[in-house]
Design a protein around this motif. Structure first.
Motif, PDB file in Angstrom:
ATOM      1  N   ASP A   1     -19.560  -1.256   8.234  1.00  0.00           N
ATOM      2  CA  ASP A   1     -19.400  -0.440   9.438  1.00  0.00           C
ATOM      3  C   ASP A   1     -18.137  -0.856  10.201  1.00  0.00           C
ATOM      4  O   ASP A   1     -17.384  -0.003  10.686  1.00  0.00           O
ATOM      5  CB  ASP A   1     -20.621  -0.590  10.351  1.00  0.00           C
ATOM      6  N   PHE A   2     -17.918  -2.167  10.305  1.00  0.00           N
ATOM      7  CA  PHE A   2     -16.732  -2.666  11.005  1.00  0.00           C
ATOM      8  C   PHE A   2     -15.460  -2.224  10.292  1.00  0.00           C
ATOM      9  O   PHE A   2     -14.483  -1.803  10.940  1.00  0.00           O
ATOM     10  CB  PHE A   2     -16.792  -4.193  11.090  1.00  0.00           C
ATOM     11  N   MET A   3     -15.459  -2.294   8.959  1.00  0.00           N
ATOM     12  CA  MET A   3     -14.300  -1.854   8.185  1.00  0.00           C
ATOM     13  C   MET A   3     -14.081  -0.349   8.340  1.00  0.00           C
ATOM     14  O   MET A   3     -12.935   0.124   8.361  1.00  0.00           O
ATOM     15  CB  MET A   3     -14.498  -2.219   6.717  1.00  0.00           C
ATOM     16  N   MET A   4     -15.162   0.404   8.445  1.00  0.00           N
ATOM     17  CA  MET A   4     -15.038   1.847   8.617  1.00  0.00           C
ATOM     18  C   MET A   4     -14.269   2.180   9.897  1.00  0.00           C
ATOM     19  O   MET A   4     -13.465   3.110   9.922  1.00  0.00           O
ATOM     20  CB  MET A   4     -16.425   2.487   8.650  1.00  0.00           C
ATOM     21  N   TYR A   5     -14.494   1.403  10.963  1.00  0.00           N
ATOM     22  CA  TYR A   5     -13.772   1.640  12.207  1.00  0.00           C
ATOM     23  C   TYR A   5     -12.277   1.381  12.035  1.00  0.00           C
ATOM     24  O   TYR A   5     -11.442   2.104  12.599  1.00  0.00           O
ATOM     25  CB  TYR A   5     -14.340   0.753  13.319  1.00  0.00           C
ATOM     26  N   TRP A   6     -11.926   0.362  11.259  1.00  0.00           N
ATOM     27  CA  TRP A   6     -10.518   0.087  10.974  1.00  0.00           C
ATOM     28  C   TRP A   6      -9.895   1.238  10.174  1.00  0.00           C
ATOM     29  O   TRP A   6      -8.754   1.637  10.437  1.00  0.00           O
ATOM     30  CB  TRP A   6     -10.377  -1.226  10.204  1.00  0.00           C
ATOM     31  N   ILE A   7     -10.636   1.745   9.210  1.00  0.00           N
ATOM     32  CA  ILE A   7     -10.121   2.851   8.401  1.00  0.00           C
ATOM     33  C   ILE A   7      -9.903   4.092   9.262  1.00  0.00           C
ATOM     34  O   ILE A   7      -8.865   4.766   9.161  1.00  0.00           O
ATOM     35  CB  ILE A   7     -11.085   3.158   7.237  1.00  0.00           C
ATOM     36  N   ILE A   8     -10.871   4.376  10.134  1.00  0.00           N
ATOM     37  CA  ILE A   8     -10.734   5.541  11.014  1.00  0.00           C
ATOM     38  C   ILE A   8      -9.546   5.348  11.957  1.00  0.00           C
ATOM     39  O   ILE A   8      -8.754   6.272  12.190  1.00  0.00           O
ATOM     40  CB  ILE A   8     -12.036   5.765  11.803  1.00  0.00           C
ATOM     41  N   GLY A   9      -9.398   4.143  12.499  1.00  0.00           N
ATOM     42  CA  GLY A   9      -8.264   3.858  13.378  1.00  0.00           C
ATOM     43  C   GLY A   9      -6.935   4.018  12.661  1.00  0.00           C
ATOM     44  O   GLY A   9      -5.971   4.556  13.223  1.00  0.00           O
ATOM     45  N   TYR A  10      -6.891   3.563  11.415  1.00  0.00           N
ATOM     46  CA  TYR A  10      -5.664   3.706  10.625  1.00  0.00           C
ATOM     47  C   TYR A  10      -5.327   5.173  10.391  1.00  0.00           C
ATOM     48  O   TYR A  10      -4.175   5.595  10.541  1.00  0.00           O
ATOM     49  CB  TYR A  10      -5.819   2.981   9.295  1.00  0.00           C
ATOM     50  N   LEU A  11      -6.329   5.970  10.055  1.00  0.00           N
ATOM     51  CA  LEU A  11      -6.104   7.394   9.795  1.00  0.00           C
ATOM     52  C   LEU A  11      -5.669   8.123  11.060  1.00  0.00           C
ATOM     53  O   LEU A  11      -4.783   8.993  11.015  1.00  0.00           O
ATOM     54  CB  LEU A  11      -7.379   8.023   9.227  1.00  0.00           C
ATOM     55  N   VAL A  12      -6.277   7.771  12.198  1.00  0.00           N
ATOM     56  CA  VAL A  12      -5.904   8.417  13.459  1.00  0.00           C
ATOM     57  C   VAL A  12      -4.471   8.061  13.845  1.00  0.00           C
ATOM     58  O   VAL A  12      -3.697   8.910  14.300  1.00  0.00           O
ATOM     59  CB  VAL A  12      -6.892   8.011  14.570  1.00  0.00           C
TER      60      VAL A  12
ATOM     61  N   PHE B   1      -3.338  -1.104   8.285  1.00  0.00           N
ATOM     62  CA  PHE B   1      -3.256  -0.974   6.829  1.00  0.00           C
ATOM     63  C   PHE B   1      -3.260  -2.342   6.156  1.00  0.00           C
ATOM     64  O   PHE B   1      -3.973  -2.561   5.164  1.00  0.00           O
ATOM     65  CB  PHE B   1      -1.988  -0.198   6.467  1.00  0.00           C
ATOM     66  N   ILE B   2      -2.496  -3.273   6.701  1.00  0.00           N
ATOM     67  CA  ILE B   2      -2.437  -4.628   6.124  1.00  0.00           C
ATOM     68  C   ILE B   2      -3.793  -5.322   6.275  1.00  0.00           C
ATOM     69  O   ILE B   2      -4.261  -5.994   5.337  1.00  0.00           O
ATOM     70  CB  ILE B   2      -1.325  -5.442   6.807  1.00  0.00           C
ATOM     71  N   TYR B   3      -4.441  -5.165   7.424  1.00  0.00           N
ATOM     72  CA  TYR B   3      -5.762  -5.777   7.623  1.00  0.00           C
ATOM     73  C   TYR B   3      -6.753  -5.247   6.590  1.00  0.00           C
ATOM     74  O   TYR B   3      -7.532  -6.022   6.009  1.00  0.00           O
ATOM     75  CB  TYR B   3      -6.259  -5.489   9.039  1.00  0.00           C
ATOM     76  N   ILE B   4      -6.735  -3.942   6.375  1.00  0.00           N
ATOM     77  CA  ILE B   4      -7.661  -3.339   5.406  1.00  0.00           C
ATOM     78  C   ILE B   4      -7.409  -3.881   4.008  1.00  0.00           C
ATOM     79  O   ILE B   4      -8.350  -4.218   3.275  1.00  0.00           O
ATOM     80  CB  ILE B   4      -7.520  -1.802   5.430  1.00  0.00           C
TER      81      ILE B   4
ATOM     82  N   THR C   1     -10.514   5.056  -0.375  1.00  0.00           N
ATOM     83  CA  THR C   1     -11.375   5.488   0.725  1.00  0.00           C
ATOM     84  C   THR C   1     -12.644   6.165   0.199  1.00  0.00           C
ATOM     85  O   THR C   1     -13.746   5.928   0.706  1.00  0.00           O
ATOM     86  CB  THR C   1     -10.623   6.461   1.646  1.00  0.00           C
ATOM     87  N   ILE C   2     -12.498   6.985  -0.838  1.00  0.00           N
ATOM     88  CA  ILE C   2     -13.665   7.640  -1.443  1.00  0.00           C
ATOM     89  C   ILE C   2     -14.632   6.596  -1.996  1.00  0.00           C
ATOM     90  O   ILE C   2     -15.848   6.661  -1.768  1.00  0.00           O
ATOM     91  CB  ILE C   2     -13.228   8.612  -2.551  1.00  0.00           C
ATOM     92  N   ASP C   3     -14.087   5.610  -2.719  1.00  0.00           N
ATOM     93  CA  ASP C   3     -14.940   4.544  -3.272  1.00  0.00           C
ATOM     94  C   ASP C   3     -15.611   3.758  -2.147  1.00  0.00           C
ATOM     95  O   ASP C   3     -16.780   3.369  -2.264  1.00  0.00           O
ATOM     96  CB  ASP C   3     -14.106   3.609  -4.142  1.00  0.00           C
ATOM     97  N   PHE C   4     -14.877   3.529  -1.058  1.00  0.00           N
ATOM     98  CA  PHE C   4     -15.442   2.775   0.063  1.00  0.00           C
ATOM     99  C   PHE C   4     -16.683   3.473   0.610  1.00  0.00           C
ATOM    100  O   PHE C   4     -17.737   2.841   0.796  1.00  0.00           O
ATOM    101  CB  PHE C   4     -14.399   2.614   1.174  1.00  0.00           C
TER     102      PHE C   4
END
Length: 253
Positions: A114-125, A140-143, A236-239
């Motif tokens: 869930d925490f990683m999902m927030y990073w992914i959403i933040g990166y996409l935004v 991106f580097i954190y992910i 992202t799909i695999d995630f």
């Protein structure tokens, strides 16, 4: 036979009245329409739609499941007389699972996902907001840094799911490819800046050569960005597929 609560005609095999939800004790003799005791064994209910809890067929017009007592419409209202078979599913008693190290681990991994999902959403935004390119790069580097270790945690939970394990096995190669692509893009960006600085101090003919080289660099960078985008989409799909599996296991506990 008839239901002792509402007088509805019911078959010998039901455990709950389909009309009122009254529990029909198995130890009590079932009384048929003529008042005689019935010794017929209980069998599966046939016809109608499926029970939302135990997934057995329901008779047409039944308000409650005759097997587990659940409401046919999926509501949580308890049947009359209570439901001693609460938790019964597909005709068998399912005991609540005690918390174990495995369940705690699954819940912890779910929280990490869930925490990683927030990073992914933040990166996409951040990709679509001008002026946030640096924040996007940091995300991106954190992910990329956290994804391999998170994949290892997921593998410890989903080691019996071949499809999800196949997805997890592709995480490290794709992350490695993204690191390489990111490094190449940074190098080419640096080369482009050097060409721009050098172009101001050379002759017109040499500047034309640098312009051609600069266009070539831009073309290569464009191709690398497209390849990187494809890898990001696949990752992202695999995630989210793996996250769905982790959430399902964590909910089961």
């Amino acid at each position: 036979m008839k239901c002792p609560a509402c007088g509805n005609e019911i078959t010998d095999d039901v455990v709950f009245c389909p009309r009122c939800g009254k529990h029909i004790p198995e130890s009590a003799p079932a009384v048929n329409a003529g008042g005689a005791a019935s010794s017929s064994p209980r069998t599966d209910i046939s016809g109608g739609k499926m029970c939302p809890r135990c997934q057995i067929p329901l008779p047409s017009g039944a308000a409650f499941c005759g097997n587990c007592g659940a409401a046919a419409d999926g509501s949580s209202a308890p049947p009359q007389g209570g439901n001693p078979y609460n938790g019964r599913m597909a005709g068998s008693m399912i005991k609540s699972r005690p918390r174990s190290n495995f369940s705690e681990k699954a819940i912890a991994v779910m929280n990490d996902m869930d925490f990683m999902m927030y990073w992914i959403i933040g990166y996409l935004v951040a990709q679509f907001i001008p002026g946030l390119n640096m924040l996007s790069l940091i995300a991106f580097i954190y992910i990329l840094v956290q994804t391999p270790s998170l994949a290892d945690k997921c593998a410890g939970i989903l080691n019996d799911d071949r499809d999800l394990m196949s997805r997890i096995s592709r995480v490290r190669p794709r992350v490695k490819a993204l690191w390489i692509l990111l490094a190449l893009i940074i190098v080419l960006c640096g080369a482009g800046v050097v060409m721009m600085i050098a172009g101001a101090a050379i002759s017109h003919h040499e500047a034309s050569v640098l312009l051609i080289l600069g266009l070539l660099v831009l073309l290569i960078m464009g191709v690398l960005c497209i390849v990187s985008l494809v890898y990001q989409i696949l990752l992202t799909i695999d995630f989210f597929k793996v996250k769905e599996g982790i959430d399902r296991i964590a909910r089961d506990y």
